[in-house]
Design a protein around this motif. Structure first.
Motif, mmCIF file in Angstrom:
data_model
loop_
_atom_site.group_PDB
_atom_site.id
_atom_site.type_symbol
_atom_site.label_atom_id
_atom_site.label_comp_id
_atom_site.label_asym_id
_atom_site.label_seq_id
_atom_site.Cartn_x
_atom_site.Cartn_y
_atom_site.Cartn_z
ATOM 1 N N LEU A 139 0.851 -1.188 0.000
ATOM 2 C CA LEU A 139 0.000 0.000 0.000
ATOM 3 C C LEU A 139 0.883 1.233 0.000
ATOM 4 C CD1 LEU A 139 -2.631 1.640 0.357
ATOM 5 C CD2 LEU A 139 -2.421 1.227 2.828
ATOM 6 N N ARG A 140 0.660 2.111 -0.972
ATOM 7 C CA ARG A 140 1.395 3.374 -1.045
ATOM 8 C C ARG A 140 0.373 4.501 -1.226
ATOM 9 N NH1 ARG A 140 3.297 2.976 -5.688
ATOM 10 N NH2 ARG A 140 2.831 4.874 -6.852
ATOM 11 N N ILE A 141 0.486 5.513 -0.398
ATOM 12 C CA ILE A 141 -0.434 6.643 -0.491
ATOM 13 C C ILE A 141 0.319 7.870 -0.971
ATOM 14 C CG2 ILE A 141 -1.963 8.185 0.798
ATOM 15 C CD1 ILE A 141 -2.594 5.787 2.622
ATOM 16 N N GLU A 142 -0.157 8.462 -2.045
ATOM 17 C CA GLU A 142 0.434 9.672 -2.595
ATOM 18 C C GLU A 142 -0.671 10.717 -2.736
ATOM 19 O OE1 GLU A 142 2.568 9.064 -6.188
ATOM 20 O OE2 GLU A 142 3.879 7.504 -5.354
ATOM 21 N N GLY A 143 -0.596 11.741 -1.920
ATOM 22 C CA GLY A 143 -1.627 12.770 -1.958
ATOM 23 C C GLY A 143 -2.979 12.195 -1.601
ATOM 24 N N ASP A 144 -3.938 12.367 -2.504
ATOM 25 C CA ASP A 144 -5.285 11.875 -2.242
ATOM 26 C C ASP A 144 -5.554 10.534 -2.922
ATOM 27 O OD1 ASP A 144 -5.422 12.571 -4.899
ATOM 28 O OD2 ASP A 144 -7.147 13.923 -4.696
ATOM 29 N N ARG A 145 -4.475 9.808 -3.243
ATOM 30 C CA ARG A 145 -4.615 8.562 -3.989
ATOM 31 C C ARG A 145 -3.910 7.409 -3.287
ATOM 32 N NH1 ARG A 145 -3.708 10.212 -9.768
ATOM 33 N NH2 ARG A 145 -5.484 11.459 -9.136
ATOM 34 N N ALA A 146 -4.556 6.250 -3.262
ATOM 35 C CA ALA A 146 -3.949 5.043 -2.698
ATOM 36 C C ALA A 146 -3.588 4.098 -3.842
ATOM 37 C CB ALA A 146 -4.910 4.363 -1.731
ATOM 38 N N TYR A 147 -2.347 3.630 -3.821
ATOM 39 C CA TYR A 147 -1.886 2.651 -4.805
ATOM 40 C C TYR A 147 -1.692 1.323 -4.077
ATOM 41 C CZ TYR A 147 -0.878 6.580 -7.925
ATOM 42 O OH TYR A 147 -0.979 7.692 -8.728
ATOM 43 N N LEU A 155 -8.383 9.300 -15.175
ATOM 44 C CA LEU A 155 -9.764 9.144 -14.728
ATOM 45 C C LEU A 155 -9.900 9.545 -13.261
ATOM 46 C CD1 LEU A 155 -12.687 8.228 -15.052
ATOM 47 C CD2 LEU A 155 -11.931 5.891 -14.538
ATOM 48 N N ALA A 156 -8.939 9.125 -12.431
ATOM 49 C CA ALA A 156 -8.972 9.488 -11.013
ATOM 50 C C ALA A 156 -8.952 11.007 -10.844
ATOM 51 C CB ALA A 156 -7.791 8.854 -10.280
ATOM 52 N N ASP A 157 -8.159 11.692 -11.673
ATOM 53 C CA ASP A 157 -8.110 13.158 -11.624
ATOM 54 C C ASP A 157 -9.476 13.762 -11.966
ATOM 55 O OD1 ASP A 157 -5.431 13.202 -10.941
ATOM 56 O OD2 ASP A 157 -4.732 13.432 -13.013
ATOM 57 N N ARG A 158 -10.125 13.206 -12.968
ATOM 58 C CA ARG A 158 -11.436 13.726 -13.377
ATOM 59 C C ARG A 158 -12.472 13.523 -12.279
ATOM 60 N NH1 ARG A 158 -12.418 10.368 -18.518
ATOM 61 N NH2 ARG A 158 -14.515 11.260 -18.383
ATOM 62 N N ILE A 159 -12.485 12.322 -11.696
ATOM 63 C CA ILE A 159 -13.473 12.032 -10.650
ATOM 64 C C ILE A 159 -13.215 12.891 -9.418
ATOM 65 C CG2 ILE A 159 -14.315 10.236 -9.074
ATOM 66 C CD1 ILE A 159 -13.858 8.221 -11.328
ATOM 67 N N ALA A 160 -11.938 13.188 -9.150
ATOM 68 C CA ALA A 160 -11.585 13.984 -7.972
ATOM 69 C C ALA A 160 -12.118 15.412 -8.051
ATOM 70 C CB ALA A 160 -10.068 13.999 -7.783
ATOM 71 N N THR A 161 -12.533 15.860 -9.236
ATOM 72 C CA THR A 161 -13.107 17.204 -9.360
ATOM 73 C C THR A 161 -14.575 17.222 -8.939
ATOM 74 O OG1 THR A 161 -13.806 16.923 -11.666
ATOM 75 C CG2 THR A 161 -11.543 17.700 -11.276
ATOM 76 N N ARG A 162 -15.147 16.040 -8.716
ATOM 77 C CA ARG A 162 -16.556 15.941 -8.321
ATOM 78 C C ARG A 162 -16.669 15.791 -6.810
ATOM 79 N NH1 ARG A 162 -17.567 18.202 -12.899
ATOM 80 N NH2 ARG A 162 -17.136 16.903 -14.722
#
Length: 252
Positions: free
Chosen positions: A7-15, A198-205
């Motif tokens: 598990l790696r977390i970068e900013g508002d995203r989990a990988y 896609l994650a960037d686009r959804i994060a605007t909602r």
């Protein structure tokens, strides 16, 4: 704790990455339990807006490491018992935990995506895959059925005839065919970049709207998931017993 799930977390995203590359990310029971634990960790993080699920090495996942799992049948038997508070067992929870997350989960797939590995990918909300990816509902090769929420996810994505075709034959299919029947979201030369876009686009909602949309469709799409998963378990258990007793064969 397993060392085979990262598990790696970068900013508002989990990988989240399967990390058993020398075995094409063949799944062990402990890896399945760790996937569920990682999903629960992410669920507690309100700052995470999207999850990207991938596999390190040459493949996303070649499915359950049957030889390793059958080396400890007692562990498999314990993992097959459903938890009363989730209605899933360890095999199912490794997949359905991602459906429970309020955040969108995007699977990034390359190489082999077989068996249990495919069911993990199908439990994601979206699947971006490389052109050379290969998919197989391969449980029939072992005299079994898909029992890691595959019946629930396949029924939501493709028609029953295609689901039966993939399940009964256990034949591998390529990315182009998988996209054509709706098994995957998009074939891309760079699926990670496509997933991040896609994650960037959804994060605007609104995160509340995104979570609510996911919850709405999961609760209303076709039949009850709990019932479907219960049917999976009831159907699989006699097959596991038959295999354990050495009575299974391709001709039966």
């Amino acid at each position: 704790m397993s060392n085979n799930v990262i598990l790696r977390i970068e900013g508002d995203r989990a990988y989240v990455a399967l990390d058993r590359p020398d075995k094409h990310n063949g799944l062990t029971v402990e890896m399945l339990r760790e996937l569920a634990r990682v999903a629960r960790k992410i669920e507690q993080r309100k700052d995470i807006r999207a999850v990207i699920l991938s596999g390190n090495g040459p493949s996303f996942s070649s499915g359950l490491d049957v030889a390793k799992a059958m080396g400890n049948p007692l562990e498999v038997a314990r993992a097959f018992i459903p938890l009363p508070w989730t209605g899933t067992n360890a095999f199912q929870e490794a997949c359905w935990a991602w459906r429970r997350l309020p955040q969108p989960v995007i699977a990034v797939v390359h190489g082999r995506c077989y068996g249990g590995g495919l069911q993990i990918a199908l439990a994601a909300d979206f699947r971006f895959v490389t052109p050379d990816s290969e998919f197989s509902v391969m449980e029939a090769k072992h005299g079994l059925i898909p029992d890691m929420t595959g019946a629930a996810t396949l029924s939501r994505l493709i028609g029953i005839d295609k689901a039966l075709l993939l399940t009964m034959t256990a034949d591998p299919v390529d990315a182009a065919y998988a996209e054509r029947i709706g098994l995957v979201t998009e074939v891309s030369a760079d699926p990670l970049a496509a997933a991040e876009k896609l994650a960037d686009r959804i994060a605007t909602r609104s995160p509340h709207a995104v979570a609510s949309a996911k919850r709405l469709f999961d609760r209303s799409w076709q039949s009850s998931v709990r019932r479907t998963l219960a049917v999976e378990r009831a159907t699989q258990l006699p097959l596991i017993i038959r295999q354990a007793l050495g009575r299974g064969s391709k001709s039966e």
